[in-house]
Design a protein around this motif. Structure first.
Motif, short mmCIF file in Angstrom:
data_model
loop_
_atom_site.label_atom_id
_atom_site.label_comp_id
_atom_site.label_asym_id
_atom_site.label_seq_id
_atom_site.Cartn_x
_atom_site.Cartn_y
_atom_site.Cartn_z
N VAL A 161 0.84 -1.20 0.00
CA VAL A 161 0.00 0.00 0.00
C VAL A 161 0.87 1.25 0.00
CG1 VAL A 161 -1.68 1.33 1.33
CG2 VAL A 161 -1.96 -1.15 1.09
N ALA A 162 1.94 1.23 0.79
CA ALA A 162 2.82 2.40 0.86
C ALA A 162 3.39 2.76 -0.50
CB ALA A 162 3.95 2.14 1.86
N ALA A 163 3.70 1.75 -1.32
CA ALA A 163 4.27 2.01 -2.64
C ALA A 163 3.28 2.69 -3.57
CB ALA A 163 4.75 0.70 -3.26
N ALA A 164 1.99 2.57 -3.27
CA ALA A 164 0.95 3.11 -4.16
C ALA A 164 0.39 4.46 -3.69
CB ALA A 164 -0.19 2.11 -4.29
N GLU A 165 0.85 4.97 -2.57
CA GLU A 165 0.25 6.19 -2.02
C GLU A 165 0.42 7.39 -2.94
OE1 GLU A 165 1.40 6.90 2.01
OE2 GLU A 165 0.44 5.05 2.75
N GLU A 166 1.61 7.59 -3.46
CA GLU A 166 1.84 8.72 -4.35
C GLU A 166 0.97 8.60 -5.61
OE1 GLU A 166 5.41 10.82 -7.00
OE2 GLU A 166 5.89 9.27 -5.53
N GLY A 167 0.91 7.40 -6.18
CA GLY A 167 0.07 7.17 -7.35
C GLY A 167 -1.39 7.40 -7.05
N ALA A 168 -1.83 7.02 -5.85
CA ALA A 168 -3.22 7.22 -5.47
C ALA A 168 -3.56 8.70 -5.41
CB ALA A 168 -3.49 6.57 -4.12
N ARG A 169 -2.67 9.50 -4.87
CA ARG A 169 -2.90 10.95 -4.83
C ARG A 169 -3.03 11.52 -6.24
NH1 ARG A 169 0.85 10.79 -0.29
NH2 ARG A 169 -0.13 11.59 1.61
N TRP A 170 -2.11 11.10 -7.11
CA TRP A 170 -2.15 11.58 -8.50
C TRP A 170 -3.46 11.17 -9.17
CZ3 TRP A 170 -2.67 9.15 -13.19
CH2 TRP A 170 -2.40 9.92 -14.33
N GLY A 222 -12.02 12.50 -7.77
CA GLY A 222 -12.71 11.66 -6.80
C GLY A 222 -11.79 11.21 -5.69
N VAL A 223 -12.19 10.13 -5.04
CA VAL A 223 -11.45 9.55 -3.92
C VAL A 223 -10.85 8.22 -4.36
CG1 VAL A 223 -11.66 8.59 -1.59
CG2 VAL A 223 -12.90 10.68 -2.20
N VAL A 224 -9.64 7.95 -3.93
CA VAL A 224 -9.00 6.66 -4.21
C VAL A 224 -8.69 5.98 -2.88
CG1 VAL A 224 -7.02 5.48 -5.22
CG2 VAL A 224 -8.02 7.47 -6.39
N ALA A 225 -9.16 4.74 -2.75
CA ALA A 225 -8.88 3.93 -1.57
C ALA A 225 -7.99 2.77 -1.98
CB ALA A 225 -10.17 3.40 -0.95
N PHE A 271 -5.18 3.03 2.69
CA PHE A 271 -4.84 4.43 2.45
C PHE A 271 -5.95 5.05 1.61
CE2 PHE A 271 -2.88 7.71 -0.30
CZ PHE A 271 -2.38 8.56 0.68
N VAL A 272 -6.43 6.22 2.04
CA VAL A 272 -7.53 6.91 1.36
C VAL A 272 -7.10 8.34 1.07
CG1 VAL A 272 -9.97 7.51 1.43
CG2 VAL A 272 -9.14 5.57 2.75
N ASP A 318 -8.16 12.07 -1.47
CA ASP A 318 -8.83 12.78 -2.56
C ASP A 318 -7.83 13.66 -3.30
OD1 ASP A 318 -8.38 14.86 -0.81
OD2 ASP A 318 -10.48 15.47 -0.62
N GLY A 319 -6.55 13.40 -3.08
CA GLY A 319 -5.49 14.17 -3.70
C GLY A 319 -4.96 15.26 -2.81
N THR A 320 -5.77 15.71 -1.88
CA THR A 320 -5.37 16.74 -0.92
C THR A 320 -5.40 16.17 0.50
OG1 THR A 320 -6.26 18.48 -2.34
CG2 THR A 320 -5.85 19.05 -0.05
N ARG A 321 -6.56 15.72 0.90
CA ARG A 321 -6.68 15.05 2.20
C ARG A 321 -6.25 13.59 2.06
NH1 ARG A 321 -12.91 16.12 3.13
NH2 ARG A 321 -12.81 15.65 0.90
N ALA A 322 -5.84 13.01 3.18
CA ALA A 322 -5.47 11.60 3.17
C ALA A 322 -5.62 11.02 4.56
CB ALA A 322 -4.04 11.40 2.66
N ALA A 323 -5.79 9.71 4.63
CA ALA A 323 -5.90 9.02 5.91
C ALA A 323 -5.49 7.57 5.74
CB ALA A 323 -7.32 9.10 6.45
N ARG A 324 -5.07 6.98 6.83
CA ARG A 324 -4.82 5.54 6.87
C ARG A 324 -5.80 4.91 7.85
NH1 ARG A 324 0.71 7.48 7.09
NH2 ARG A 324 1.64 7.31 5.01
N VAL A 325 -6.29 3.73 7.49
CA VAL A 325 -7.26 3.02 8.33
C VAL A 325 -6.69 1.64 8.65
CG1 VAL A 325 -9.62 2.17 8.55
CG2 VAL A 325 -9.16 4.25 7.22
N GLY A 326 -6.50 1.37 9.93
CA GLY A 326 -5.97 0.09 10.36
C GLY A 326 -7.04 -0.82 10.92
N GLY A 327 -6.64 -2.07 11.16
CA GLY A 327 -7.58 -3.06 11.70
C GLY A 327 -7.75 -4.21 10.75
#
Length: 269
Positions: A144-153, A160-163, A170-171, A173-182
């Motif tokens: 997931v970490a490897a895809a975070e920059e691509g997700a923002r782009w 829209g939003v990329v999860a 990792f979620v 919208d290109g500006t805001r971001a969050a990580r969700v664990g569990g």
């Protein structure tokens, strides 16, 4: 102001949204059961003869390319067009999008139609962002970490939003971001749970003011239920039953108390 996961869960269950799911044959049963257990109302409507008309009355549309065929794609196009005309949010699940020429072409076309939410694994996200990926078939081999920059782009390109889902989601919208664990390590061992999560993203998008909040809530609901179901489950088979029960049992209060959400400042990892 952001709507909290607890607020959105309460809203969804107070008035269960109708979610049109164009999904693959493997996922139809579990996706329907997941939505019902969580508190939404699923409808597996995909034929071109009715998919567009149905999209006009649904609260949200989800499109999963797991088992592609020309009739399926025709239904997707009709449903997306009518959903957008009606102002209905739609969610894309680009299953195994790099695997074949047909999948690459269809996923590129659907991304260009600007979904409100893209829910994908890391390898699928990297491909859609024009990056190299190590995906093999439906299996994501990238972190997931490897895809975070691509997700923002990708989020900025679609508006829209990329999860990006995995051990820690990792979620953005290109500006805001969050990580969700569990969640649970048994989750990837159950066929189509990821596809079902796409449906749940649609359910929350139907009631939320903001697709970013909707996506975080869907991921958090899944993660809390997965963590609960894992307790005492000796393997993936018993986990599957426990997971549906846990989705149903999660309350707004529990979601507020048990979610593991890390908000990320703009531009920071």
């Amino acid at each position: 102001m952001s709507q909290t996961p607890a607020t959105l869960l309460t809203m969804m269950r107070a008035k269960p949204p109708l979610v049109q799911c164009i999904t693959n044959y493997v996922a139809m049963n579990i996706a329907a059961n997941v939505l019902l257990a969580a508190g939404a109302s699923p409808a597996m409507v995909s034929d071109v003869e009715e998919a567009g008309e149905f999209a006009r009355i649904a609260g949200a549309l989800t499109v999963n390319i797991g088992t592609l065929s020309p009739p399926f794609v025709s239904g997707m196009r009709a449903a997306i067009e009518c959903a957008q005309e009606a102002g209905t949010p739609w969610v894309l699940d680009p299953v195994a999008c790099p695997a074949t020429t047909y999948r690459r072409d269809v996923s590129t076309e659907l991304v260009a139609r600007k979904p409100a939410i893209i829910r994908a694994n890391a390898s699928e996200t990297l491909y859609l962002a024009g990056k190299d990926s190590r995906g093999q078939g439906v299996d994501g081999r990238d972190s997931v970490a490897a895809a975070e920059e691509g997700a923002r782009w990708l989020a900025l390109q679609t508006g829209g939003v990329v999860a990006v889902t995995g051990a820690v989601d990792f979620v953005t919208d290109g500006t805001r971001a969050a990580r969700v664990g569990g969640g649970s390590p048994f989750m990837p061992m159950n066929t189509a749970l990821g596809c079902s999560l796409t449906g749940l993203c649609g359910a929350y998008a139907a009631v939320a003011e903001d697709s970013f909040d909707a996506t975080i809530t869907a991921l958090a609901h899944f993660a809390v239920a997965g963590s609960r179901a894992h307790e005492g489950a000796p393997g993936p088979g018993s986990f599957a039953v426990r997971f549906l029960d846990a989705l149903h049992a999660v309350t707004a209060k529990a979601l507020e108390a048990e979610t593991n959400i890390q908000r990320i400042e703009a531009g920071l990892a």
